[in-house]
Design a protein around this motif. Structure first.
Motif, PDB file in Angstrom:
ATOM      1  N   GLY A  68       0.799  -1.219   0.000  1.00 20.69           N
ATOM      2  CA  GLY A  68       0.000   0.000   0.000  1.00 20.69           C
ATOM      3  C   GLY A  68       0.833   1.271   0.000  1.00 20.69           C
ATOM      4  N   GLY A  69       0.200   2.391   0.320  1.00 20.24           N
ATOM      5  CA  GLY A  69       0.888   3.671   0.437  1.00 20.24           C
ATOM      6  C   GLY A  69       1.654   4.033  -0.821  1.00 20.24           C
ATOM      7  N   THR A  70       2.926   4.387  -0.651  1.00 20.65           N
ATOM      8  CA  THR A  70       3.762   4.809  -1.785  1.00 20.65           C
ATOM      9  C   THR A  70       4.456   3.636  -2.470  1.00 20.65           C
ATOM     10  N   ALA A  71       4.232   2.420  -1.992  1.00 24.15           N
ATOM     11  CA  ALA A  71       4.913   1.248  -2.555  1.00 24.15           C
ATOM     12  C   ALA A  71       4.553   1.066  -4.022  1.00 24.15           C
ATOM     13  N   ILE A  94       8.611  -5.647  -4.840  1.00 23.56           N
ATOM     14  CA  ILE A  94       7.861  -4.437  -4.503  1.00 23.56           C
ATOM     15  C   ILE A  94       8.823  -3.455  -3.838  1.00 23.56           C
ATOM     16  N   LEU A  95       8.916  -2.235  -4.376  1.00 24.13           N
ATOM     17  CA  LEU A  95       9.744  -1.194  -3.775  1.00 24.13           C
ATOM     18  C   LEU A  95       8.966  -0.531  -2.643  1.00 24.13           C
ATOM     19  N   VAL A  96       9.602  -0.413  -1.482  1.00 25.47           N
ATOM     20  CA  VAL A  96       8.922   0.183  -0.325  1.00 25.47           C
ATOM     21  C   VAL A  96       9.852   1.173   0.369  1.00 25.47           C
ATOM     22  N   ASP A  97       9.253   2.089   1.078  1.00 31.51           N
ATOM     23  CA  ASP A  97      10.012   3.057   1.869  1.00 31.51           C
ATOM     24  C   ASP A  97      10.830   2.326   2.933  1.00 31.51           C
ATOM     25  N   ASP A  98      12.073   2.722   3.072  1.00 32.25           N
ATOM     26  CA  ASP A  98      12.995   2.034   3.970  1.00 32.25           C
ATOM     27  C   ASP A  98      12.534   2.060   5.424  1.00 32.25           C
ATOM     28  N   GLU A  99      11.733   3.053   5.809  1.00 35.25           N
ATOM     29  CA  GLU A  99      11.339   3.196   7.208  1.00 35.25           C
ATOM     30  C   GLU A  99      10.111   2.371   7.582  1.00 35.25           C
ATOM     31  N   LEU A 100       9.455   1.772   6.590  1.00 31.41           N
ATOM     32  CA  LEU A 100       8.230   1.016   6.868  1.00 31.41           C
ATOM     33  C   LEU A 100       8.543  -0.466   7.036  1.00 31.41           C
ATOM     34  N   SER A 101       7.673  -1.173   7.728  1.00 33.75           N
ATOM     35  CA  SER A 101       7.847  -2.619   7.909  1.00 33.75           C
ATOM     36  C   SER A 101       6.563  -3.319   7.490  1.00 33.75           C
ATOM     37  N   PHE A 102       6.719  -4.551   6.990  1.00 31.65           N
ATOM     38  CA  PHE A 102       5.583  -5.310   6.490  1.00 31.65           C
ATOM     39  C   PHE A 102       5.705  -6.763   6.924  1.00 31.65           C
ATOM     40  N   ASP A 118       8.110   8.672  -5.172  1.00 37.09           N
ATOM     41  CA  ASP A 118       7.267   9.372  -6.148  1.00 37.09           C
ATOM     42  C   ASP A 118       8.039   9.726  -7.412  1.00 37.09           C
ATOM     43  N   VAL A 119       9.344   9.966  -7.276  1.00 37.50           N
ATOM     44  CA  VAL A 119      10.179  10.307  -8.431  1.00 37.50           C
ATOM     45  C   VAL A 119      10.356   9.091  -9.346  1.00 37.50           C
ATOM     46  N   LEU A 120      10.281   7.912  -8.775  1.00 34.39           N
ATOM     47  CA  LEU A 120      10.504   6.688  -9.540  1.00 34.39           C
ATOM     48  C   LEU A 120       9.239   6.163 -10.209  1.00 34.39           C
ATOM     49  N   ARG A 121       8.093   6.702  -9.812  1.00 33.93           N
ATOM     50  CA  ARG A 121       6.797   6.126 -10.211  1.00 33.93           C
ATOM     51  C   ARG A 121       6.441   6.432 -11.662  1.00 33.93           C
ATOM     52  N   PRO A 128       0.549   0.229  -9.117  1.00 34.45           N
ATOM     53  CA  PRO A 128       1.578   1.266  -9.025  1.00 34.45           C
ATOM     54  C   PRO A 128       2.913   0.685  -9.457  1.00 34.45           C
ATOM     55  N   MET A 129       3.579   1.350 -10.398  1.00 33.76           N
ATOM     56  CA  MET A 129       4.704   0.739 -11.099  1.00 33.76           C
ATOM     57  C   MET A 129       5.887   1.693 -11.176  1.00 33.76           C
ATOM     58  N   CYS A 130       7.082   1.144 -10.955  1.00 31.08           N
ATOM     59  CA  CYS A 130       8.303   1.912 -11.132  1.00 31.08           C
ATOM     60  C   CYS A 130       8.539   2.149 -12.625  1.00 31.08           C
ATOM     61  N   ARG A 131       9.095   3.299 -12.966  1.00 27.98           N
ATOM     62  CA  ARG A 131       9.475   3.554 -14.356  1.00 27.98           C
ATOM     63  C   ARG A 131      10.538   2.549 -14.808  1.00 27.98           C
ATOM     64  N   ILE A 132      10.631   2.347 -16.109  1.00 31.03           N
ATOM     65  CA  ILE A 132      11.533   1.336 -16.656  1.00 31.03           C
ATOM     66  C   ILE A 132      12.986   1.611 -16.284  1.00 31.03           C
ATOM     67  N   GLU A 133      13.444   2.859 -16.443  1.00 32.46           N
ATOM     68  CA  GLU A 133      14.863   3.145 -16.237  1.00 32.46           C
ATOM     69  C   GLU A 133      15.311   2.915 -14.792  1.00 32.46           C
TER      70      GLU A 133
END
Length: 312
Positions: A68-71, A94-102, A118-121, A128-133
């Motif tokens: 969820g969230g920004t992941a 799945i890319l996640v914020d380093d400060e969160l735990s799951f 958000d810059v990578l999205r 929700p998907m990371c850009r290719i580069e």
């Protein structure tokens, strides 16, 4: 169709508890669906509106919804979703914020990063998907094997998911990145025409040996009039063209093997020599390949080596 059904349909049959809450589908109704065996709880936060084993795409949604969230979906998972071939991994990244735990989810890797997500999205439909580069560069930087990372960069360019200049620009924007120097060199080789990791290896081998680097992906018309692109070419001092074709593992199946033999016949002719090696040979016996090329006349600038069968 109800609102929750529209959401689930758009997400391959997956839905998060928070999404159900938002559309007024309360916990009692969820319990009823689960008790009746119509739905399945896949994680503490995500349900499926079907009961069978989830497909790969459904597990991608599962990972993204669970975090969820920004992941967002990242790594080879994101690239495969966007069309990358022959690099499929069952594990979902799945890319996640380093400060969160799951909670751990089998088959899903949560890749932690301090980078602003958000810059990578990517701005696209679907999960929700990371850009290719950045997806490719983060994988290349942190893959267990540096060679695997280099091969992935060559693949995304060769398959036209992106370009070497776009990757190079993203690499600068992502400074610092692990293996950054190696990745810059790799992208320079790819920009020079290398279509695979094997071709990159060959270019570096030639540079170290003081031999001219090949022209890569040269467009040629074969004897049957068909347009072909050769892996590596050199023009020898006597004007002969020496062609090296590098065969990957997929060339070993019967269909590709026969096509390669036909290709060799049609590209070989007067003033043109075609030799072949495997990508594995180039990796484990590079000097043997180099010696064979020298035997056919490849030499340092200013030198002339007589080729077998050549006459004065």
């Amino acid at each position: 169709m109800s609102e929750w059904e529209r959401i689930a349909e758009a997400q391959e049959g997956m839905i998060a508890r928070r999404q159900l809450n938002q559309v007024g589908f309360d916990a009692d109704r969820v319990r009823n669906q689960l008790a009746a065996g119509r739905w399945v709880e896949r994680t503490s936060t995500v349900l499926s509106t079907f009961t069978g084993a989830p497909t790969w795409k459904q597990r991608v949604w599962l990972g993204a919804l669970h975090a969820g969230g920004t992941a967002m979906v990242g790594g080879i998972t994101a690239l495969t979703w966007r069309g990358l071939r022959n690099w499929h991994r069952e594990e979902v990244t799945i890319l996640v914020d380093d400060e969160l735990s799951f909670d751990r989810v089998p088959g899903i890797k949560f890749f932690r990063t301090r980078r602003p997500l958000d810059v990578l999205r990517a701005r696209s439909a679907g999960p929700p998907m990371c850009r290719i580069e950045p997806a490719a560069l983060l994988f290349a930087g942190y893959a267990e094997s540096a060679r695997t990372g280099q091969g992935l960069l060559a693949a995304v360019v060769q398959q036209r998911l992106t370009t070497a200049p776009a990757l190079a620009a993203e690499l600068e924007a992502m400074r610092p990145l692990r293996r950054g120097r190696l990745l810059r060199t790799t992208l320079a080789d790819i920009a020079g025409g290398s279509d695979s990791l094997a071709e990159i290896d060959l270019g570096r081998l030639c540079r170290r040996a003081g031999l001219p680097e090949p022209q890569r992906q040269t467009r040629r018309r074969d004897a049957g009039g068909r347009t072909r692109y050769t892996d590596c070419e050199w023009t020898l001092p006597d004007g002969t063209t020496l062609i090296l074709e590098i065969d990957g593992a997929f060339h070993m199946d019967v269909e590709h093997w026969e096509d390669d033999l036909s290709r060799q016949r049609r590209l070989t002719g007067r003033g043109r020599i075609l030799v072949r090696c495997t990508a594995r040979e180039l990796r484990v016996k590079p000097h043997s390949v180099l010696e064979d090329l020298k035997r056919h006349g490849l030499c340092a600038p200013g030198r002339v080596i007589a080729r077998p069968g050549a006459h004065n």
